[in-house]
Design a protein around this motif. Structure first.
Motif, mmCIF file in Angstrom:
data_model
loop_
_atom_site.group_PDB
_atom_site.id
_atom_site.type_symbol
_atom_site.label_atom_id
_atom_site.label_comp_id
_atom_site.label_asym_id
_atom_site.label_seq_id
_atom_site.Cartn_x
_atom_site.Cartn_y
_atom_site.Cartn_z
ATOM 1 N N ILE A 149 5.133 39.563 -18.204
ATOM 2 C CA ILE A 149 4.242 38.563 -18.796
ATOM 3 C C ILE A 149 4.790 37.158 -18.583
ATOM 4 O O ILE A 149 4.068 36.253 -18.160
ATOM 5 C CB ILE A 149 4.030 38.832 -20.303
ATOM 6 C CG1 ILE A 149 3.194 40.082 -20.514
ATOM 7 C CG2 ILE A 149 3.384 37.645 -21.002
ATOM 8 C CD1 ILE A 149 1.745 39.947 -20.110
ATOM 9 N N LEU A 150 6.060 36.956 -18.858
ATOM 10 C CA LEU A 150 6.623 35.610 -18.740
ATOM 11 C C LEU A 150 6.724 35.160 -17.285
ATOM 12 O O LEU A 150 6.523 33.984 -16.987
ATOM 13 C CB LEU A 150 7.976 35.548 -19.439
ATOM 14 C CG LEU A 150 7.892 35.760 -20.955
ATOM 15 C CD1 LEU A 150 9.272 35.693 -21.587
ATOM 16 C CD2 LEU A 150 6.961 34.761 -21.607
ATOM 17 N N THR A 151 6.980 36.080 -16.365
ATOM 18 C CA THR A 151 6.974 35.727 -14.946
ATOM 19 C C THR A 151 5.569 35.360 -14.485
ATOM 20 O O THR A 151 5.385 34.407 -13.721
ATOM 21 C CB THR A 151 7.523 36.887 -14.100
ATOM 22 O OG1 THR A 151 8.848 37.189 -14.539
ATOM 23 C CG2 THR A 151 7.531 36.542 -12.620
ATOM 24 N N ALA A 152 4.566 36.086 -14.955
ATOM 25 C CA ALA A 152 3.184 35.767 -14.604
ATOM 26 C C ALA A 152 2.776 34.407 -15.160
ATOM 27 O O ALA A 152 2.093 33.627 -14.476
ATOM 28 C CB ALA A 152 2.241 36.859 -15.116
ATOM 29 N N CYS A 153 3.191 34.096 -16.376
ATOM 30 C CA CYS A 153 2.888 32.782 -16.962
ATOM 31 C C CYS A 153 3.550 31.668 -16.162
ATOM 32 O O CYS A 153 2.920 30.636 -15.871
ATOM 33 C CB CYS A 153 3.336 32.727 -18.418
ATOM 34 S SG CYS A 153 2.396 33.783 -19.508
ATOM 35 N N PHE A 154 4.800 31.877 -15.794
ATOM 36 C CA PHE A 154 5.512 30.892 -14.986
ATOM 37 C C PHE A 154 4.837 30.732 -13.624
ATOM 38 O O PHE A 154 4.652 29.616 -13.138
ATOM 39 C CB PHE A 154 6.978 31.309 -14.817
ATOM 40 C CG PHE A 154 7.764 30.402 -13.924
ATOM 41 C CD1 PHE A 154 8.151 29.152 -14.370
ATOM 42 C CD2 PHE A 154 8.099 30.786 -12.648
ATOM 43 C CE1 PHE A 154 8.871 28.301 -13.546
ATOM 44 C CE2 PHE A 154 8.820 29.949 -11.816
ATOM 45 C CZ PHE A 154 9.210 28.700 -12.265
ATOM 46 N N GLY A 155 4.457 31.847 -13.018
ATOM 47 C CA GLY A 155 3.773 31.798 -11.724
ATOM 48 C C GLY A 155 2.441 31.073 -11.799
ATOM 49 O O GLY A 155 2.081 30.327 -10.886
ATOM 50 N N ALA A 156 1.715 31.271 -12.886
ATOM 51 C CA ALA A 156 0.440 30.572 -13.061
ATOM 52 C C ALA A 156 0.659 29.071 -13.167
ATOM 53 O O ALA A 156 -0.096 28.280 -12.584
ATOM 54 C CB ALA A 156 -0.289 31.096 -14.299
ATOM 55 N N GLN A 157 1.688 28.664 -13.889
ATOM 56 C CA GLN A 157 1.978 27.238 -14.023
ATOM 57 C C GLN A 157 2.398 26.627 -12.681
ATOM 58 O O GLN A 157 1.950 25.541 -12.330
ATOM 59 C CB GLN A 157 3.067 27.006 -15.063
ATOM 60 C CG GLN A 157 2.585 27.173 -16.480
ATOM 61 C CD GLN A 157 1.533 26.146 -16.833
ATOM 62 O OE1 GLN A 157 0.344 26.404 -16.763
ATOM 63 N NE2 GLN A 157 1.973 24.976 -17.224
ATOM 64 N N VAL A 158 3.245 27.317 -11.939
ATOM 65 C CA VAL A 158 3.686 26.812 -10.638
ATOM 66 C C VAL A 158 2.501 26.722 -9.682
ATOM 67 O O VAL A 158 2.350 25.737 -8.950
ATOM 68 C CB VAL A 158 4.811 27.705 -10.056
ATOM 69 C CG1 VAL A 158 5.095 27.365 -8.610
ATOM 70 C CG2 VAL A 158 6.062 27.579 -10.893
ATOM 71 N N THR A 159 1.644 27.734 -9.689
ATOM 72 C CA THR A 159 0.454 27.713 -8.848
ATOM 73 C C THR A 159 -0.456 26.556 -9.213
ATOM 74 O O THR A 159 -0.985 25.868 -8.335
ATOM 75 C CB THR A 159 -0.303 29.049 -8.965
ATOM 76 O OG1 THR A 159 0.574 30.113 -8.598
ATOM 77 C CG2 THR A 159 -1.528 29.068 -8.084
ATOM 78 N N GLY A 160 -0.634 26.317 -10.494
ATOM 79 C CA GLY A 160 -1.453 25.198 -10.944
ATOM 80 C C GLY A 160 -0.886 23.865 -10.493
ATOM 81 O O GLY A 160 -1.626 22.979 -10.042
ATOM 82 N N LYS A 161 0.430 23.709 -10.601
ATOM 83 C CA LYS A 161 1.063 22.470 -10.150
ATOM 84 C C LYS A 161 0.908 22.300 -8.639
ATOM 85 O O LYS A 161 0.665 21.198 -8.145
ATOM 86 C CB LYS A 161 2.552 22.441 -10.525
ATOM 87 C CG LYS A 161 2.805 22.433 -12.000
ATOM 88 C CD LYS A 161 2.222 21.202 -12.652
ATOM 89 C CE LYS A 161 2.457 21.240 -14.137
ATOM 90 N NZ LYS A 161 1.756 20.207 -14.861
ATOM 91 N N PHE A 162 1.033 23.398 -7.886
ATOM 92 C CA PHE A 162 0.860 23.340 -6.434
ATOM 93 C C PHE A 162 -0.571 22.938 -6.072
ATOM 94 O O PHE A 162 -0.786 22.073 -5.223
ATOM 95 C CB PHE A 162 1.202 24.695 -5.808
ATOM 96 C CG PHE A 162 0.960 24.749 -4.333
ATOM 97 C CD1 PHE A 162 1.823 24.097 -3.465
ATOM 98 C CD2 PHE A 162 -0.119 25.439 -3.820
ATOM 99 C CE1 PHE A 162 1.601 24.133 -2.098
ATOM 100 C CE2 PHE A 162 -0.346 25.475 -2.464
ATOM 101 C CZ PHE A 162 0.515 24.830 -1.586
ATOM 102 N N ILE A 163 -1.548 23.550 -6.741
ATOM 103 C CA ILE A 163 -2.949 23.213 -6.481
ATOM 104 C C ILE A 163 -3.212 21.751 -6.822
ATOM 105 O O ILE A 163 -3.865 21.039 -6.056
ATOM 106 C CB ILE A 163 -3.877 24.142 -7.282
ATOM 107 C CG1 ILE A 163 -3.803 25.556 -6.730
ATOM 108 C CG2 ILE A 163 -5.309 23.632 -7.271
ATOM 109 C CD1 ILE A 163 -4.479 26.598 -7.607
#
Length: 84
Positions: free
Chosen positions: A54-68
């Motif tokens: 869960i925490l890795t997925a949350c971190f990945g979502a945030q990084v993806t959002g910042k990249f976008i």
């Protein structure tokens, strides 16, 4: 406080960010499950896997959002400079 939370969720135009909403929802689910297990006095043999996923997925979502967001900002800056 409400404006602060809305500023965390929404982008500059006031639209909610999908990746931020997913990250906040996942983190809230993590907190809910953790509190449920603590308050009920229960154990879960695979809790570490759940928490890590869960925490890795949350971190990945945030990084993806910042990249976008950075890709969108850089293309908009390029259009303003006449580079694109």
């Amino acid at each position: 406080m409400k404006k602060f939370i809305l500023d965390l969720i929404c982008d500059a135009e006031g639209h909610p960010s999908c990746t931020t909403v997913l990250a906040i929802t996942g983190f809230a689910f993590f907190i809910f499950v953790t509190m449920f297990l603590l308050l009920q006095g229960k154990t879960w043999t695979h809790y570490e896997i759940f928490a890590g996923t869960i925490l890795t997925a949350c971190f990945g979502a945030q990084v993806t959002g910042k990249f976008i967001n950075s890709r969108g900002a850089s293309s908009a800056i390029g259009k303003l400079d006449g580079k694109s």
